[in-house]
Enzyme design. Structure first.
Site, mmCIF file in Angstrom:
data_model
loop_
_atom_site.group_PDB
_atom_site.id
_atom_site.type_symbol
_atom_site.label_atom_id
_atom_site.label_comp_id
_atom_site.label_asym_id
_atom_site.label_seq_id
_atom_site.Cartn_x
_atom_site.Cartn_y
_atom_site.Cartn_z
ATOM 1 N N HIS A 1 3.948 -31.998 29.179
ATOM 2 C CA HIS A 1 4.627 -33.157 29.771
ATOM 3 C C HIS A 1 4.281 -34.404 28.969
ATOM 4 O O HIS A 1 4.245 -35.508 29.510
ATOM 5 C CB HIS A 1 4.228 -33.357 31.238
ATOM 6 C CG HIS A 1 4.569 -32.210 32.143
ATOM 7 N ND1 HIS A 1 3.831 -31.062 32.181
ATOM 8 C CD2 HIS A 1 5.580 -32.041 33.031
ATOM 9 C CE1 HIS A 1 4.360 -30.230 33.076
ATOM 10 N NE2 HIS A 1 5.420 -30.789 33.593
ATOM 11 N N GLU B 1 18.173 -25.326 31.527
ATOM 12 C CA GLU B 1 18.474 -26.381 30.544
ATOM 13 C C GLU B 1 19.588 -25.999 29.594
ATOM 14 O O GLU B 1 20.361 -26.852 29.157
ATOM 15 C CB GLU B 1 17.224 -26.754 29.753
ATOM 16 C CG GLU B 1 16.239 -27.622 30.524
ATOM 17 C CD GLU B 1 15.415 -26.847 31.532
ATOM 18 O OE1 GLU B 1 15.502 -25.603 31.538
ATOM 19 O OE2 GLU B 1 14.692 -27.476 32.323
ATOM 20 N N GLU C 1 18.428 -31.558 36.627
ATOM 21 C CA GLU C 1 17.589 -31.042 37.703
ATOM 22 C C GLU C 1 17.071 -32.195 38.557
ATOM 23 O O GLU C 1 16.436 -33.112 38.029
ATOM 24 C CB GLU C 1 16.415 -30.256 37.095
ATOM 25 C CG GLU C 1 16.885 -28.989 36.386
ATOM 26 C CD GLU C 1 15.932 -28.504 35.299
ATOM 27 O OE1 GLU C 1 14.793 -28.998 35.226
ATOM 28 O OE2 GLU C 1 16.351 -27.629 34.521
ATOM 29 N N PHE D 1 11.078 -29.867 27.965
ATOM 30 C CA PHE D 1 11.918 -28.802 28.524
ATOM 31 C C PHE D 1 13.335 -28.824 27.950
ATOM 32 O O PHE D 1 14.238 -28.157 28.451
ATOM 33 C CB PHE D 1 11.931 -28.871 30.053
ATOM 34 C CG PHE D 1 10.549 -28.847 30.635
ATOM 35 C CD1 PHE D 1 9.560 -28.046 30.070
ATOM 36 C CD2 PHE D 1 10.214 -29.630 31.722
ATOM 37 C CE1 PHE D 1 8.269 -28.034 30.579
ATOM 38 C CE2 PHE D 1 8.924 -29.622 32.247
ATOM 39 C CZ PHE D 1 7.944 -28.824 31.676
ATOM 40 N N ILE D 2 13.508 -29.570 26.892
ATOM 41 C CA ILE D 2 14.778 -29.511 26.164
ATOM 42 C C ILE D 2 14.797 -28.263 25.277
ATOM 43 O O ILE D 2 15.864 -27.838 24.829
ATOM 44 C CB ILE D 2 14.949 -30.796 25.315
ATOM 45 C CG1 ILE D 2 16.421 -31.052 24.994
ATOM 46 C CG2 ILE D 2 14.142 -30.732 24.028
ATOM 47 C CD1 ILE D 2 16.675 -32.410 24.330
ATOM 48 N N PHE E 1 11.885 -33.317 31.453
ATOM 49 C CA PHE E 1 10.891 -33.779 30.479
ATOM 50 C C PHE E 1 11.397 -33.338 29.101
ATOM 51 O O PHE E 1 12.014 -32.268 28.992
ATOM 52 C CB PHE E 1 9.518 -33.141 30.738
ATOM 53 C CG PHE E 1 8.808 -33.709 31.937
ATOM 54 C CD1 PHE E 1 7.874 -34.735 31.798
ATOM 55 C CD2 PHE E 1 9.078 -33.224 33.211
ATOM 56 C CE1 PHE E 1 7.235 -35.269 32.902
ATOM 57 C CE2 PHE E 1 8.438 -33.754 34.323
ATOM 58 C CZ PHE E 1 7.513 -34.777 34.175
#
Ligand SMILES: Cc1ncc(C[n+]2csc(CCOP(=O)(O)OP(=O)(O)O)c2C)c(N)n1
Ligand SMILES: Cc1ncc(C[n+]2csc(CCOP(=O)(O)OP(=O)(O)O)c2C)c(N)n1
Ligand SMILES: [Mg+2]
Ligand SMILES: [Mg+2]
Lengths: 331, 327, 327, 331
Positions: free
Chosen positions: C129, C60, C29, C86-87, C83
């Protein structure tokens, strides 16, 4: 603006003034947050600018005493209509203990307020879609007549959770309204590199009602939302609304916004939904310029008060970080 | 007192809780008309109707996410994942959402869901119907992870999980479902989450384990008793967060500790158990902390040769105990 | 030799690898036109074109899954997760797919992908984050997890990861990006995955850690040296699978071990490190194995008071070392 | 069957006989596996019965020497056309070391064979969709003209990975063909409780071509596949094909199939795609009953041979479980 007229939609002059007031309040609070950020007083801002018409137009079709909302990070207009106060929003921006959203634990824009029927939100996008569907399912199981309203950005509709949640709602004809605030970008990625098709066209595959609407016009959004709410309350199932607008600021205070041309932004600023609606109100003889200026002055006082209040409020003590991992007994 | 199989105890706990509280409902793939692929929910669809025993689309993230939404507004969902292996598409909903809802909202919202899933191997399930997935979640504050070892515990722990105010992952060893039987009272008892349980008192050596391996460890202990080796067995029951006190007490009691899990060895729940012992009662130990676990390969193969090579068995536990006892 | 920041070293490694091998490409992204939200890929879009620095939809699981597909047919994708937090939507693709492709196909197929993600806190990133997510993956045979601590290692390890025949998760501490600078040769060196590295020799006490905490531990050691406490520091560099020999050697050397991670304590990578020590060199120890870690709360809060409370710092490490040294 | 004629589709008599032969071979192998399962010789079967027409019709439009496939567990017809042999399939059913799919590590139906361009598959459904998209992306990046073909069940289209993969393909106009084998059930859950809308309608939201086709007619499937392949090779992007059929067996050997009525199953058995195609071949004077019976006899010999071979083959030794976690050097 189209030739929609508020009276034909069943809205009074008072209603549209209230709409405008909420939009303007959201804008002024947001602008203040940017100033505070640039002055080094708050670490982060994520903005509603350009989205206010869609947000307030949609929220107006809901019943804050009855319906549930699962807003996303830009939805200041929505949560203001649902009763979150400017002080509360500023407390969140300053990460202060009294912030009702998270007690200063989350970034601003991560809304949540049980008393006001605002579900708690997170950062990973689109996870709120299944939550809103679950709220609707609970309502249907218990014969309650509330509607569950959830929003997200157009880029976020590419997440699996959007698909899985929307389909679940479609199968069980649940009273959910999904509004996608399509502002043309997901950070730097334009919508044609995000979506193979169009947002509203995704509804068909879930067997739900889908519509694309001018998200810069609160009356247009109100109209399609009202129909969606009525369908939901009548048991006719979910709707997908694509509110088309433009993001007037950078993605967030961390974004340099270099991927869009200045011309494009300038052009869009001329179509700022606030300006358009201001013009509408004057053209429709709902308000004079002076009246709106007075309103703005009052709002600036509210914004000042909220800023002062939040700035002076205390942070949670360090050890508060250890609280509320699990249930700690009823209060 | 009736003798029930493990899965009958699971079934009974859900049935009783649904009768007790109409906010309790079940959702998942094939849980309704079919009664679940392992028949855990059989008959409940007929008893409670399709809305309380809801067949969902094939979407684990939605199953978890919808359950979370319903729980936030007061329902008590029990979500079934058909196999523990298929919980993985729902990790984001479980870890980012369910586990963090109370904390991130500063105690304003909470998320009382139970996610049940059959785990474990030895049933020719091959790579994707045999896995132990608890370790993946056992670093997630806000979650609780319960893994019962017998029908009595299964019923009491599942009831406690359903009544818990926070999200609980509840893993059931699928080989235990029909293999393990035991007495299960028909009354409404709960077993507290977070407490380990001594399943056998002994003085020579401590085995700490959970799930099906408890059963195997008890079998091994019985054989070893004949040779005068007296084994103490602690059943963790809740593998996250761990019952530190019980672990320290069990380890200190004998000074020799064998940790057993069917999961891959590196990074398993047993790593944390070892770390707790090494942190709190290192000087009580008379031998290195030994771990018996699955090999560090992706998952259990289908062919019976390789499957047996992977699986824990009473014999493997016995051998490990003898080795440790001789230290 | 040029002095580069951590993120410049990351950038350089990718650029050199893309120049060396046209099968190497980046997807994620905002990696293209914007050059990444942290600017790791800045300029690469211009240099290599939009197909080799591909802006993907906000998905993702597709980023990981598409990378896997491309890797299976010979490409060398570097997937960026914006980040580490966000995996999580991609866990199923990473754990069920990437990690198991070689094994399940009996060595017929393989999956040489790198997934890069910025992790860690101390940057007002709040809950989502700031997380350390390595432990969630550190029980997945088939995966490798690399976390460099300085620019030199970052370049060499990233190159090794891109050339690796198997999937590598590559986590970069986002606070290190601009904070940590160091000399980085312009030649084409690689640092082997799977090998820990002694970052400071010492005789009184061993600190084992990784990532940003290495930097903090070095700072603490410098201060303690003034008081005559001589600290040995082992940088794990690869946190899965662990370098057992190096851990055993470092622990045995001083007999006192402090394990440091920014992750939540229970179930962290440090639990496995403790378990290895307790299994292989228990009798070399003169003190319990001490762990300094984040508290067991869901994630780091936004408010500076609570964020500081959570974060590891040189001061906290110094305090822990003094305590352990006094044991 | 519709009034499609194979000659009009550019297929010779030999072609359709080959199609029929592959369908019949798949059927007979599958039936044998059920017998072996019921006799306690193999632990598990998952079936292609009822899907053969869709599978073989589709595979026929591809080029096994050039295109990649990411099949799902029912696709025996597809992999046979791509060159997997009956012995190899039986080796997999018996979990023997020589099984090229996994060396006996995976359940049958988990196909994979690099030499034959068959991607390795897993159990969690729909994960193969992004893989196939990745293969197509690699092709586009390298200017190769292969097509990437991926299949899944209709229930599995509710997974996030279907959505994310399909959208990715749509955005980048990649040469992927997604075929959904809609057999009306996902284990016990009928399609109207699985999908809010219709499978083929999902294409629109991804900006891809979508079509629903009679999956019991290999010629109909061949026709739409051929068009999709041509579009893909011309760079016109992905397609979604819904092949509508019915599952003639229980979901797997572990399923009691009590959720469907016997009447429903009996009715569908009368529309068995093999019977329909047999009738077509005779009506079109492509083959006589005797010819097809002879073909069946030869196939039974092949099935017997494959069974014997696989039954006698050795398992991998126990310690082989430790091999191939990571790269162990080039062979
Ligand atoms: C799962 C996930 N991936 C990545 C991000 C980082 N991120 C935050 S906002 C954003 C873009 C969102 O775009 P869109 O959905 O269009 O909403 P907008 O911000 O334009 O309103 C991204 C990639 C995230 N928050 N969650
Ligand atoms: C992610 C995941 N969840 C659950 C399962 C268990 N499961 C295997 S097949 C199946 C039904 C699939 O239905 P459909 O996609 O319609 O394919 P069909 O079997 O009917 O061909 C389910 C639920 C799985 N394999 N993967
Ligand atoms: Mg957007
Ligand atoms: Mg199906």
């Amino acid at each position: 603006m189209t030739n929609l007229h508020h009276v034909e939609l069943g809205l009074t002059d008072q209603d549209v003034l209230k709409m405008y007031e909420t939009m303007l309040l959201a804008r002024r609070l947001d602008e203040r947050m940017w100033l505070l950020n640039r002055a080094g007083k708050i670490p982060f801002v994520i903005s509603c600018q350009g989205h206010e018409a869609a947000q307030v137009g949609a929220a107006f079709a809901l019943d804050p005493g009855r319906d549930y909302i699962a807003p996303y990070y830009r939805d200041m207009g929505v949560v203001l209509h649902f009763g979150m106060t400017p002080r509360e929003l500023m407390l969140s921006a300053f990460a202060k203990a009294e912030d009702p959203n998270s007690g200063g634990r989350q970034m601003p824009g991560h809304f949540g307020y049980k008393k006001k029927r605002i579900l708690t939100g997170s950062s990973p996008v689109a996870t709120q879609v299944p939550h809103a569907v679950g709220v609707a399912l609970a309502g249907k199981m218990q014969n309650k007549d509330y509607v569950s309203f959830v929003t997200l950005g157009e880029g976020s509709t590419n997440q699996g959770d959007f698909h899985e949640g929307a389909n679940f709602a479609g199968v069980h004809k649940l009273p959910v309204i999904i509004m996608v605030e399509n502002n043309q970008y997901a950070i730097s990625v334009p919508v044609d590199k995000q979506l193979g098709g169009r947002v509203a066209d995704r509804a068909l595959g879930y067997g739900m009602h889908g519509v694309s609407v001018d998200g810069k016009n609160p009356l247009a959004v109100y109209q399609v939302m009202k129909e969606a709410v009525e369908r939901a309350r009548r048991g006719e199932g979910p709707s997908l609304i694509e509110a088309v607008t433009y993001r007037l600021t950078s993605h967030s205070s961390d974004d340099d916004d270099k991927y869009r041309s200045l011309e494009e932004i300038a052009k869009e600023k001329a179509n700022d939904p606030l300006l358009l609606f201001e013009k509408y109100l004057m053209d429709a003889n709902v308000a004079t310029k002076e009246y709106l200026e007075e309103m703005n002055d009052k709002i600036m006082e509210i914004v000042d008060d909220a800023t002062d209040y939040a700035e002076k409020a205390p942070y949670a003590p360090p050890e508060h970080a250890l609280k509320f991992v699990y249930w700690e007994g009823d209060e | 007192m009736a003798v029930l199989s493990f899965i009958e105890a699971i079934h009974l706990a859900m049935k009783e809780e649904m009768e007790r509280d109409e906010k309790v409902f079940i959702l998942g793939e094939d849980v309704g008309k079919k009664g679940g692929v392992f028949k855990a929910t059989q008959g409940l669809y007929e008893q409670f109707g399709e809305w309380r025993v809801l067949d969902t689309p094939l979407s684990e993230s939605a199953i978890a996410g919808v359950a979370i939404g319903a729980a936030m507004v007061g329902m008590r969902p029990i979500a079934e994942m058909q196999f523990a292996d298929f919980i993985l598409p729902a990790v984001n909903q479980i870890v980012s959402e369910a586990a963090k809802i109370r904390y991130r909202s500063n105690n304003d919202w909470n998320c009382p869901i139970v996610i049940r899933a059959p785990y474990g191997g030895g049933i020719h399930g091959a790579l994707y119907h045999s896995q132990s997935v608890e370790a993946l979640f056992a670093n997630t504050p806000g979650l609780k992870i319960v893994i019962p070892s017998n029908p009595y515990d299964a019923k009491g722990l599942l009831k406690a999980s359903i009544r818990d105010e926070d999200p609980v992952l509840f893993f059931e060893h699928k080989k235990a479902y029909r293999l393990i039987k035991g007495e299960v009272p028909s009354d409404d008892y709960v077993i507290p989450i977070g407490k380990a349980d001594v399943k056998r008192e002994g003085n020579d050596l401590t085995v700490i384990t959970y799930g099906l391996c408890v059963h195997y460890a008890l079998q091994a202990a019985d054989r070893l008793a004949e040779d005068g080796i007296d084994v103490h067995i602690l059943d963790l029951r809740t593998v996250y967060p761990l019952d530190k006190e019980a672990i320290i007490e069990a380890a200190s009691r004998t000074g020799k500790v064998l940790l057993v899990t069917e999961d891959n060895k590196e990074g398993s729940v047993m790593s944390e158990v070892a770390a707790i012992i090494a942190e709190y009662c290192l000087f009580e130990l008379d031998a290195p902390i030994m771990r018996l676990a699955g090999p560090d390969v992706p998952a259990m193969p289908y062919a019976p040769t390789m499957e047996r090579f992977f699986m824990i068995s009473p014999e493997k536990i016995e051998r490990a105990i003898r080795e440790l006892a001789a230290f």
